[in-house]
Write an enzyme that holds these catalytic residues in place. Structure first.
Site, PDB file in Angstrom:
ATOM      1  N   GLY A  32       2.853   2.284  10.876  1.00 24.02           N
ATOM      2  CA  GLY A  32       3.774   3.412  10.734  1.00 24.02           C
ATOM      3  C   GLY A  32       4.506   3.776  12.013  1.00 24.02           C
ATOM      4  N   GLU A  71      -4.991  -4.968  10.635  1.00 22.98           N
ATOM      5  CA  GLU A  71      -3.947  -3.966  10.863  1.00 22.98           C
ATOM      6  C   GLU A  71      -4.231  -3.255  12.183  1.00 22.98           C
ATOM      7  OE1 GLU A  71      -2.047  -2.601   6.909  1.00 22.98           O
ATOM      8  OE2 GLU A  71      -3.938  -1.534   7.073  1.00 22.98           O
ATOM      9  N   ASN A 114       0.860  -1.187   0.000  1.00 20.21           N
ATOM     10  CA  ASN A 114       0.000   0.000   0.000  1.00 20.21           C
ATOM     11  C   ASN A 114       0.893   1.232   0.000  1.00 20.21           C
ATOM     12  OD1 ASN A 114      -1.812   2.028   0.474  1.00 20.21           O
ATOM     13  ND2 ASN A 114      -2.366   1.357   2.555  1.00 20.21           N
ATOM     14  N   TRP A 115       0.922   1.907  -1.139  1.00 19.22           N
ATOM     15  CA  TRP A 115       1.832   3.054  -1.269  1.00 19.22           C
ATOM     16  C   TRP A 115       1.297   4.307  -0.581  1.00 19.22           C
ATOM     17  CZ3 TRP A 115       3.664   2.833  -7.141  1.00 19.22           C
ATOM     18  CH2 TRP A 115       4.361   1.623  -7.342  1.00 19.22           C
ATOM     19  N   LYS A 116       0.028   4.262  -0.176  1.00 18.79           N
ATOM     20  CA  LYS A 116      -0.591   5.432   0.485  1.00 18.79           C
ATOM     21  C   LYS A 116      -0.400   6.680  -0.392  1.00 18.79           C
ATOM     22  CE  LYS A 116      -0.021   3.084   4.854  1.00 18.79           C
ATOM     23  NZ  LYS A 116       0.040   3.155   6.299  1.00 18.79           N
ATOM     24  N   GLY A 164       3.075  -1.142   4.236  1.00 14.60           N
ATOM     25  CA  GLY A 164       3.081   0.285   3.925  1.00 14.60           C
ATOM     26  C   GLY A 164       4.483   0.755   3.578  1.00 14.60           C
ATOM     27  N   GLY A 165       5.144   1.398   4.531  1.00 15.85           N
ATOM     28  CA  GLY A 165       6.451   2.014   4.307  1.00 15.85           C
ATOM     29  C   GLY A 165       7.461   1.136   3.578  1.00 15.85           C
ATOM     30  N   HIS A 178      -9.485   1.095   4.984  1.00 16.92           N
ATOM     31  CA  HIS A 178      -8.137   1.181   5.554  1.00 16.92           C
ATOM     32  C   HIS A 178      -8.173   2.055   6.809  1.00 16.92           C
ATOM     33  CE1 HIS A 178      -3.990   2.367   6.206  1.00 16.92           C
ATOM     34  NE2 HIS A 178      -3.714   1.180   5.692  1.00 16.92           N
ATOM     35  N   SER A 216       3.817  -2.062  10.292  1.00 12.48           N
ATOM     36  CA  SER A 216       5.265  -2.114  10.469  1.00 12.48           C
ATOM     37  C   SER A 216       5.887  -3.453  10.045  1.00 12.48           C
ATOM     38  CB  SER A 216       5.646  -1.770  11.913  1.00 12.48           C
ATOM     39  OG  SER A 216       5.255  -0.441  12.221  1.00 12.48           O
ATOM     40  N   GLU A 230      -6.465   4.415   7.892  1.00  6.63           N
ATOM     41  CA  GLU A 230      -6.351   5.878   7.727  1.00  6.63           C
ATOM     42  C   GLU A 230      -7.648   6.485   7.207  1.00  6.63           C
ATOM     43  OE1 GLU A 230      -2.760   5.308   5.600  1.00  6.63           O
ATOM     44  OE2 GLU A 230      -1.936   4.639   7.517  1.00  6.63           O
TER      45      GLU A 230
HETATM   46  P1  13P Z   1       3.285   0.459   7.643  1.00 11.24           P
HETATM   47  O1  13P Z   1       3.796  -0.833   7.036  1.00 11.24           O
HETATM   48  O2  13P Z   1       3.990   1.664   7.122  1.00 11.24           O
HETATM   49  O3  13P Z   1       3.208   0.377   9.126  1.00 11.24           O
HETATM   50  O4  13P Z   1       1.765   0.614   7.114  1.00 11.24           O
HETATM   51  C1  13P Z   1       0.892  -0.449   7.256  1.00 11.24           C
HETATM   52  C2  13P Z   1      -0.349  -0.164   6.479  1.00 11.24           C
HETATM   53  O5  13P Z   1      -1.165   0.672   6.865  1.00 11.24           O
HETATM   54  C3  13P Z   1      -0.552  -0.880   5.218  1.00 11.24           C
HETATM   55  O6  13P Z   1      -1.844  -0.684   4.728  1.00 11.24           O
END
Ligand code: 13P
Length: 255
Positions: A175, A169, A9-11, A236-237, A97, A215, A99
């Site tokens: 994050g 999640e 997920n590149w957000k 994510g990251g 998600h 994470s 967020e």
């Molecule tokens: P991180 O891997 O950056 O913690 O993000 C997780 C996430 O929200 C993937 O959708």
């Protein structure tokens, strides 16, 4: 056996140059990977979907959207329908998600409408669920997850429910660098599978893939994936660095 499913997920990251470069680098790295053993997807921002789909063409990387709206078309300024996402060549979309739940304020009813719209539009939804830190500390994790699962699947037939991937999640792990321990994640994943079995049946629950997200890094992917009920990772990251994402994919196959 559930096939591992690793999604990045590149957000709200990348641009018209770095996104295609990233997906090409991942594709190159996957040339040495037995893709019968893993499903891989990237989930870029809407405006780059077409470019990323083109850049991913030669590889076996699927592409998904980070969200959809629940109506098919019409006067919904700023929104994007499942049909549009399908039309540009996506297979997947995230629904709910963390967020979107906690920054944008989406609730369970809206998210349920999006799950229906995704499936009706020919997409495979990844329904995201997870508790806040204060909910975990108040021992309310099970209660929150139960509500999110039941409301997320509301009025979804058995046949349609088969299209869903779940992503657990825990919000406190996103994050933050604070991953759930494999044991903590496994406990919730097993509980989620039990809930799906209650809502539908054991066979559907046994087939449903449940990703873990929060994470995930190359050095914790394998131990998470070794757990019985962890079938994939929503990253994510670490999915923004080709080497890290590839290492996570390889570690998942090795688990
Ligand atoms: P991180 O891997 O950056 O913690 O993000 C997780 C996430 O929200 C993937 O959708």
């Amino acid at each position: 056996m559930r096939k591992p499913f690793i999604a990045g997920n590149w957000k709200m990251n990348t641009d018209g140059h770095s996104g295609p470069e990233l997906v090409r680098a991942i594709g190159k790295g996957l040339a040495q990977v037995d893709m019968s053993k893993v499903d891989v997807a990237v989930i870029p921002p809407f405006v780059y979907l077409t470019q990323i789909i083109t850049a991913a063409k030669a590889s076996r990387i699927a592409v998904g959207a980070q969200d959809i709206f629940y109506e098919q078309k019409g006067a919904f300024t700023g929104e994007i329908s499942a049909n549009m996402i399908k039309d540009v060549g996506c297979n997947y979309c995230l629904c709910g998600h963390s967020e979107r739940r906690h920054v944008i304020g989406e609730g369970d009813e809206l998210i349920n409408k999006k799950v229906h719209a995704a499936i009706n539009g020919g997409l495979l939804p990844i329904l995201c669920i997870g508790e806040l830190l204060e909910e975990r500390e108040a021992n309310r994790t099970d209660q929150v997850i139960e509500r999110q699962v039941k409301k997320g699947f509301a009025n979804l037939s058995m046949e349609k429910a088969r299209a869903v991937t779940l992503a657990y999640e825990p919000v406190w792990a996103i994050g933050t660098g604070r991953t759930a321990t494999p044991q903590q994640a496994q406990e919730v994943h097993a509980m989620i599978r039990g809930l799906v079995a209650e809502l539908y049946d054991k066979s559907l629950a046994d087939d449903m893939r449940i990703q873990y997200g929060g994470s995930v890094k190359p050095d914790n992917a394998k131990e998470l994936m070794e757990k019985e009920d962890i079938d994939g990772l929503l990253v994510g990251g670490a999915s923004l660095k080709a080497d890290d994402f590839l290492a996570i994919i390889k570690a998942s196959i090795a688990a």
